[in-house]
Design an enzyme around this catalytic site. Structure first.
Site, mmCIF file in Angstrom:
data_model
loop_
_atom_site.group_PDB
_atom_site.id
_atom_site.type_symbol
_atom_site.label_atom_id
_atom_site.label_comp_id
_atom_site.label_asym_id
_atom_site.label_seq_id
_atom_site.Cartn_x
_atom_site.Cartn_y
_atom_site.Cartn_z
ATOM 1 C CG ASP A 1 -6.465 13.087 -1.684
ATOM 2 O OD1 ASP A 1 -7.646 12.816 -1.987
ATOM 3 O OD2 ASP A 1 -5.503 12.393 -2.039
ATOM 4 C CB THR B 1 -7.508 -1.181 -8.352
ATOM 5 O OG1 THR B 1 -8.647 -1.650 -9.068
ATOM 6 C CG2 THR B 1 -7.925 -0.072 -7.405
ATOM 7 C CG ASP C 1 -6.712 11.873 -5.293
ATOM 8 O OD1 ASP C 1 -7.836 11.973 -4.746
ATOM 9 O OD2 ASP C 1 -5.860 11.032 -4.950
ATOM 10 N NE ARG C 2 -11.155 8.471 -4.729
ATOM 11 C CZ ARG C 2 -11.715 7.349 -4.325
ATOM 12 N NH1 ARG C 2 -13.037 7.268 -4.267
ATOM 13 N NH2 ARG C 2 -10.980 6.317 -3.985
ATOM 14 C CE LYS D 1 -7.688 8.938 -7.182
ATOM 15 N NZ LYS D 1 -6.781 7.878 -6.685
ATOM 16 C CB SER E 1 -8.059 9.618 -0.111
ATOM 17 O OG SER E 1 -8.590 9.873 -1.370
ATOM 18 C CG HIS E 2 -12.224 8.261 -0.606
ATOM 19 N ND1 HIS E 2 -10.991 7.961 -1.138
ATOM 20 C CD2 HIS E 2 -12.771 7.095 -0.226
ATOM 21 C CE1 HIS E 2 -10.808 6.654 -1.080
ATOM 22 N NE2 HIS E 2 -11.877 6.101 -0.533
ATOM 23 C CD GLU F 1 -7.603 3.930 -10.097
ATOM 24 O OE1 GLU F 1 -7.626 2.744 -9.763
ATOM 25 O OE2 GLU F 1 -7.246 4.838 -9.341
ATOM 26 C CB THR G 1 -0.916 0.024 1.235
ATOM 27 O OG1 THR G 1 -0.132 -0.276 2.377
ATOM 28 C CG2 THR G 1 -2.014 -1.003 1.134
ATOM 29 N NE ARG H 1 -13.508 -0.176 -3.636
ATOM 30 C CZ ARG H 1 -13.953 0.647 -2.668
ATOM 31 N NH1 ARG H 1 -15.253 0.817 -2.503
ATOM 32 N NH2 ARG H 1 -13.100 1.278 -1.883
ATOM 33 C CE LYS I 1 -2.551 10.372 -0.940
ATOM 34 N NZ LYS I 1 -3.374 10.442 -2.173
ATOM 35 C CG ASP J 1 -10.681 12.801 -3.221
ATOM 36 O OD1 ASP J 1 -10.121 13.737 -3.831
ATOM 37 O OD2 ASP J 1 -10.089 11.763 -2.880
HETATM 38 C C1 VG1 Z 1 -9.943 2.953 -4.025
HETATM 39 C C2 VG1 Z 1 -10.347 2.977 -5.475
HETATM 40 C C3 VG1 Z 1 -9.111 2.989 -6.344
HETATM 41 C C4 VG1 Z 1 -8.236 4.189 -5.953
HETATM 42 C C5 VG1 Z 1 -7.929 4.139 -4.469
HETATM 43 C C6 VG1 Z 1 -7.164 5.368 -3.998
HETATM 44 O O1 VG1 Z 1 -9.214 1.787 -3.746
HETATM 45 O O2 VG1 Z 1 -11.170 1.878 -5.802
HETATM 46 O O3 VG1 Z 1 -9.480 3.041 -7.707
HETATM 47 O O4 VG1 Z 1 -7.037 4.170 -6.684
HETATM 48 O O5 VG1 Z 1 -9.136 4.083 -3.738
HETATM 49 O O6 VG1 Z 1 -7.885 6.532 -4.255
HETATM 50 P P1 VG1 Z 1 -9.886 0.496 -3.100
HETATM 51 O O7 VG1 Z 1 -8.750 -0.466 -2.880
HETATM 52 O O8 VG1 Z 1 -10.558 0.940 -1.840
HETATM 53 O O9 VG1 Z 1 -10.879 0.002 -4.091
HETATM 54 V V1 VG1 Z 1 -7.680 7.913 -3.268
HETATM 55 O O10 VG1 Z 1 -8.685 9.086 -3.796
HETATM 56 O O11 VG1 Z 1 -7.738 7.280 -1.781
HETATM 57 O O12 VG1 Z 1 -6.016 8.339 -3.539
HETATM 58 CO CO CO Z 2 -8.186 10.998 -3.001
#
Ligand code: VG1
Ligand code: CO
Length: 552
Positions: free
Chosen positions: A288, A353, A290-291, A385, A118-119, A372, A23, A505, A131, A286
């Site tokens: 941070d 992913t 990036d989304r 992203k 992140s989110h 993605e 990770t 998922r 990160k 989101d």
């Molecule tokens: C999720 C998304 C994946 C993305 C990751 C980090 O991972 O599905 O597409 O790259 O989050 O995004 P997972 O393993 O929970 O499916 V972010 O915005 O946290 O940098």
């Molecule tokens: Co993010």
């Protein structure tokens, strides 16, 4: 260390082990991070492992969540103890992930530490995260994260500049230079470099013209990092009216919200666009930054479709007018972009992913755009992203085409056909139940080929394996795929980013050619696939949930 200021080495009673290999960072509850030595231990492993720390430059900042400023202080004191020469950080410690990626590249830093989960929600009762990015500006590759992980298993202590020694602490109140023993701490405005980059990629004057015409837009920053970026960009540079940016002040707990731009968590924005008619365009990013989520009047743009639309219309943006080197999507992302790539004669790569898998392709110049299904799109301008970049790209297309988002989508499907697509998330299910379900399906794969499924036949059932075309490295077990004989697919994965229990998922996809029915509701269009996978994987029985937590 050059300065001779007192460095203390704090021995650890038990080595720090709570880090999964592979990770790109550490994401845990804020409470966990508040435990003595927890953050410090991870930072120690990073500083011992990241190449070039002694005498190097490191970019540090975060999404403003609870714990952000304290972590910056700790990283500065530990960086000083490890001989780091320069730390570049920002006022308030506010730095979006794509802006951090840009800064790392621009400053030729050895890498960066981005403080974000992140989110995931923030605050003392929410999550925190660290990160690690490498010198190309992208998420640390597996080789580096595995080395960090190995280091956490053998830690015997960590080195930190004693509080009060060399400097009283880092002040993030205003831009300027500070020193802490041998370390220069450079505090900059984290927004302006990023805006200058956007200015180079897009014709912002043309977008400003669109916004001055009858084209009301709204952006929801969800009280997270993009607030200051979006306000400067949309309201100041592009001339959108004050108030265009909603929830634009970053808050430590994101105002109690969940800074994930999807229809469930960004429901206020979704309601404005899907139930009202005041706005022609809406977007959110989101925690941070990036989304991105893109909405038109009465229209939600599926992220997989968004990547396909950007690829098909890339020439409208000055940065991409000269053509694309190639494109890439993550495996669970729909094949909408594949169809566009084929038509344009571009190579389309399918990666596991996670953004880190795009890094080598971007660095090698094999791809220009990538994305993605999880609301992430980006290009070779940075190595992450980039949410606001995607918003500007969409506005550039709309400024050129002068039509609605819905018309862009309808036109796209009429030309390329439509990939009906949905992701069903079952969040926070007990770990054992999730792994039981997943392991059972994994064990069954070999017996599934040729079996009937939702009125079709399973052509291939496999566990996705990726061989990196640039360096040949192989990543196994990246998701269970059922590829059906009519081109439809169902994919199962367990999330690697959740912090409570496990998240399953389920990704569903079916292609309808341009001559077919293009206006169906995706859940209805995928109904037979949904019923079939629920039965085969025993999802309701094993998760105890009769419907997903989030449907995209
Ligand atoms: C999720 C998304 C994946 C993305 C990751 C980090 O991972 O599905 O597409 O790259 O989050 O995004 P997972 O393993 O929970 O499916 V972010 O915005 O946290 O940098
Ligand atoms: Co993010």
């Amino acid at each position: 260390m050059s300065s001779g200021a007192p460095v203390i080495t704090i021995p650890l009673s038990s080595p720090f082990q709570d880090q999964k290999p592979g990770t790109s960072g550490l994401r845990k509850s804020s409470r966990r991070f508040a435990e003595p030595h927890y953050l410090e231990s991870f930072i120690e492993a990073v500083l011992r492992t990241l190449p070039g720390v002694a005498g190097g430059t490191l970019v540090v900042g975060g999404d403003g969540r609870y714990g952000n400023q304290r972590a910056i202080e700790v990283i500065a004191r530990m960086g000083a103890a490890h001989g780091l020469a320069r730390m570049v950080t920002t006022t308030g410690g506010i730095l979006s992930t794509p802006a951090a990626s840009h800064l790392i590249r621009q400053r030729q830093a050895i890498g960066g530490i981005i403080l974000s989960a992140s989110h995931n929600p923030g605050g003392p009762e929410g999550d925190f995260g660290v990160k690690v990015n490498g010198s190309n500006g992208g998420p640390a590759p597996e080789s580096l994260t595995s080395a960090i992980h190995a280091c956490t298993l053998t830690l015997d202590g960590y080195r930190i500049l004693e509080a009060g020694a060399g400097a009283a602490g880092v002040s993030l109140a205003a831009p300027g230079m500070q020193t802490m023993a041998g370390l220069t701490v450079e505090v900059i405005d984290g927004v302006s470099d990023y805006l200058a980059l956007m200015e180079k990629l897009f014709d912002l004057d043309r977008i400003a013209e669109l916004l001055r015409s009858d084209f009301p837009v709204v952006f929801d920053a969800l009280h997270a990092v993009t607030g200051p970026y979006a306000t400067q960009l949309l309201e100041q540079r592009l001339g959108a009216p004050a108030g265009t940016v909603h929830n634009g002040i970053p808050l430590e707990d994101f105002g109690g919200g969940h800074p994930d731009p999807n229809l469930t968590y960004a429901h206020e924005l979704a309601a404005l666009l899907l139930d009202g008619d005041r706005y022609a365009f809406g977007a959110a990013c989101d925690g941070d930054g990036d989304r991105n989520m893109i909405l038109g009047r009465g229209c939600f743009v599926n992220p997989s479709d968004s990547l396909a639309v950007l690829t098909a219309n890339a020439s409208v943006a000055p940065a991409y007018a000269g053509g694309l080197a190639g494109v890439a999507r993550s495996m669970p992302t729909s094949a909408a972009v594949d169809v566009v790539a084929k038509e344009l004669g571009l190579t389309c790569f399918e990666t596991p992913t996670g953004w880190k898998f795009f890094g080598n392709l971007l660095d090698a110049g094999r791809i220009t755009l990538c994305g993605e299904e999880s609301f992430g799109t980006g290009s070779d301008h940075v190595r992450e992203k980039d949410g606001l970049w995607a918003v500007l790209f969409w506005l550039q297309i709309l400024a050129e085409r002068r039509c609605s988002v819905g018309e862009v989508m309808a036109g796209h499907w009429a030309r390329f056909g439509r990939h009906y697509y949905s992701r069903h998330d079952y969040e926070a299910i007990p770990s054992e139940a999730a792994h039981g379900l997943y392991d059972r399906m994994q064990g069954m794969l070999a017996t599934l080929s040729g079996e009937a499924f939702a009125g079709r036949r399973i052509a291939t059932a496999d566990d996705f394996r990726y061989a990196d075309p640039v360096d040949g490295s192989v990543s196994e077990h990246q998701g269970l795929r059922l590829l059906l004989d009519d081109g439809s697919r169902v994919v199962l994965r367990l999330s690697g980013t959740g912090t409570q229990g496990a998240t399953l998922r389920v990704y569903l996809e079916r292609y309808e050619p341009a001559s077919g029915q293009l206006g169906l509701d995706p859940q209805a269009a995928l109904g037979d696939l949904i019923a079939a996978i629920n039965a085969l994987a025993e999802i309701p029985a094993r998760t105890g949930m009769d419907r997903p937590t989030v449907i995209t």
